[in-house]
Design a protein around this motif. Structure first.
Motif, PDB file in Angstrom:
ATOM      1  N   PRO A  69      -2.409  -9.538  -7.577  1.00 36.36           N
ATOM      2  CA  PRO A  69      -2.437  -8.802  -8.856  1.00 36.36           C
ATOM      3  C   PRO A  69      -3.775  -8.139  -9.137  1.00 36.36           C
ATOM      4  O   PRO A  69      -3.812  -7.072  -9.740  1.00 36.36           O
ATOM      5  N   THR A  70      -4.872  -8.752  -8.685  1.00 35.78           N
ATOM      6  CA  THR A  70      -6.180  -8.179  -8.972  1.00 35.78           C
ATOM      7  C   THR A  70      -6.358  -6.799  -8.348  1.00 35.78           C
ATOM      8  O   THR A  70      -6.854  -5.868  -8.976  1.00 35.78           O
ATOM      9  N   ILE A  71      -5.938  -6.647  -7.100  1.00 35.37           N
ATOM     10  CA  ILE A  71      -6.157  -5.393  -6.388  1.00 35.37           C
ATOM     11  C   ILE A  71      -4.976  -4.440  -6.494  1.00 35.37           C
ATOM     12  O   ILE A  71      -5.142  -3.233  -6.656  1.00 35.37           O
ATOM     13  N   ILE A  72      -3.765  -4.976  -6.429  1.00 33.45           N
ATOM     14  CA  ILE A  72      -2.588  -4.116  -6.328  1.00 33.45           C
ATOM     15  C   ILE A  72      -2.089  -3.626  -7.683  1.00 33.45           C
ATOM     16  O   ILE A  72      -1.440  -2.580  -7.764  1.00 33.45           O
ATOM     17  N   ASP A  73      -2.385  -4.328  -8.748  1.00 31.35           N
ATOM     18  CA  ASP A  73      -1.868  -3.961 -10.071  1.00 31.35           C
ATOM     19  C   ASP A  73      -2.079  -2.492 -10.417  1.00 31.35           C
ATOM     20  O   ASP A  73      -1.225  -1.872 -11.043  1.00 31.35           O
ATOM     21  N   GLU A  74      -3.220  -1.942 -10.057  1.00 33.06           N
ATOM     22  CA  GLU A  74      -3.546  -0.584 -10.485  1.00 33.06           C
ATOM     23  C   GLU A  74      -2.850   0.493  -9.657  1.00 33.06           C
ATOM     24  O   GLU A  74      -2.919   1.673  -9.992  1.00 33.06           O
ATOM     25  N   HIS A  75      -2.164   0.093  -8.594  1.00 38.37           N
ATOM     26  CA  HIS A  75      -1.539   1.066  -7.703  1.00 38.37           C
ATOM     27  C   HIS A  75      -0.042   1.189  -7.973  1.00 38.37           C
ATOM     28  O   HIS A  75       0.619   0.216  -8.336  1.00 38.37           O
ATOM     29  N   THR A  76       0.478   2.394  -7.743  1.00 39.40           N
ATOM     30  CA  THR A  76       1.920   2.608  -7.851  1.00 39.40           C
ATOM     31  C   THR A  76       2.535   2.968  -6.500  1.00 39.40           C
ATOM     32  O   THR A  76       3.761   3.049  -6.390  1.00 39.40           O
ATOM     33  N   ASP A  77       1.707   3.186  -5.485  1.00 38.55           N
ATOM     34  CA  ASP A  77       2.191   3.443  -4.130  1.00 38.55           C
ATOM     35  C   ASP A  77       1.850   2.232  -3.281  1.00 38.55           C
ATOM     36  O   ASP A  77       0.678   1.830  -3.185  1.00 38.55           O
TER      37      ASP A  77
END
Length: 208
Positions: A69-77
């Protein structure tokens, strides 16, 4: 808030296992690193070194689980998100002077055939990573089978790349793993961030 002696011992043990593994770890080492009398180790952990290692691995696994969640949360791809995970791993590993990033993987490989209790603990931690990562990606819109495959691929490639990067003293294995894995998922859309209360603890991680 000051850490308790018990917490200090577990934190010290996890850090030492990152660098030394389990076999070379001594109770005196743990006591010195924790700043605690050696007698306090046996007071808090009647099972001795095995109990300390087991609980330290469980704690470390739970902390590392926050990475997805820390790294991937901000991505939509999804492809971009995966590449970001490996880029961050490379940056963090270089920043530690190529210290081993994951005590769980280190101990699992070292004791798989010698200390069954720790093999079982390592297996439980990894299973929790996979279950939690799967739940996270399902919450971001993937079907369960794909979510599990993605989680296993990230975990497996990270653990292998950590070993190569540490041995070669190079971030190339981590960056190459990201470049190889990301295109398979580029264009796969991740939905809005899931409700944290619906996401099981788990995932994959390495210390910042």
């Amino acid at each position: 808030m000051a850490r308790s002696t018990r917490e200090a011992i577990l934190t010290a043990a996890a850090e030492l296992m990152r660098h030394k593994g389990y076999g070379a770890l001594g109770m005196k080492d743990i006591a010195e690193a924790a700043g605690a009398p050696i007698g306090s180790l046996y007071h808090h952990f009647r099972g001795g070194k095995v109990q300390i290692a087991r609980e330290a691995l469980v704690n470390a696994g739970a902390a590392y689980a926050l990475l997805i969640p820390t790294i991937i949360d901000e991505h939509t791809d999804l492809g971009e998100a995966i590449e970001a995970v490996y880029a961050q791993a490379a940056e963090d590993m270089a920043g530690t002077g190529f210290a081993n990033m994951c005590p769980v993987g280190t101990v699992a490989a070292e004791v798989a055939d010698t200390v069954e209790e720790l093999r079982e603990t390592s297996a439980s931690v990894i299973e929790a990573w996979v279950a939690g990562g799967t739940a996270y990606f399902v919450g971001r819109g993937l079907d369960e089978a794909q979510a599990r495959d993605v989680t296993l691929a990230i975990v497996g490639a990270l653990e292998g790349a950590f070993i190569l990067a540490r041995t070669l003293r190079s971030t190339e294995p981590l960056l190459a793993a990201g470049r190889a894995l990301a295109p398979q998922y580029r264009g796969t859309r991740l939905t809005a961030q899931p409700d944290p209360e619906r996401v099981l603890p788990g995932g994959v991680g390495f210390p910042r």
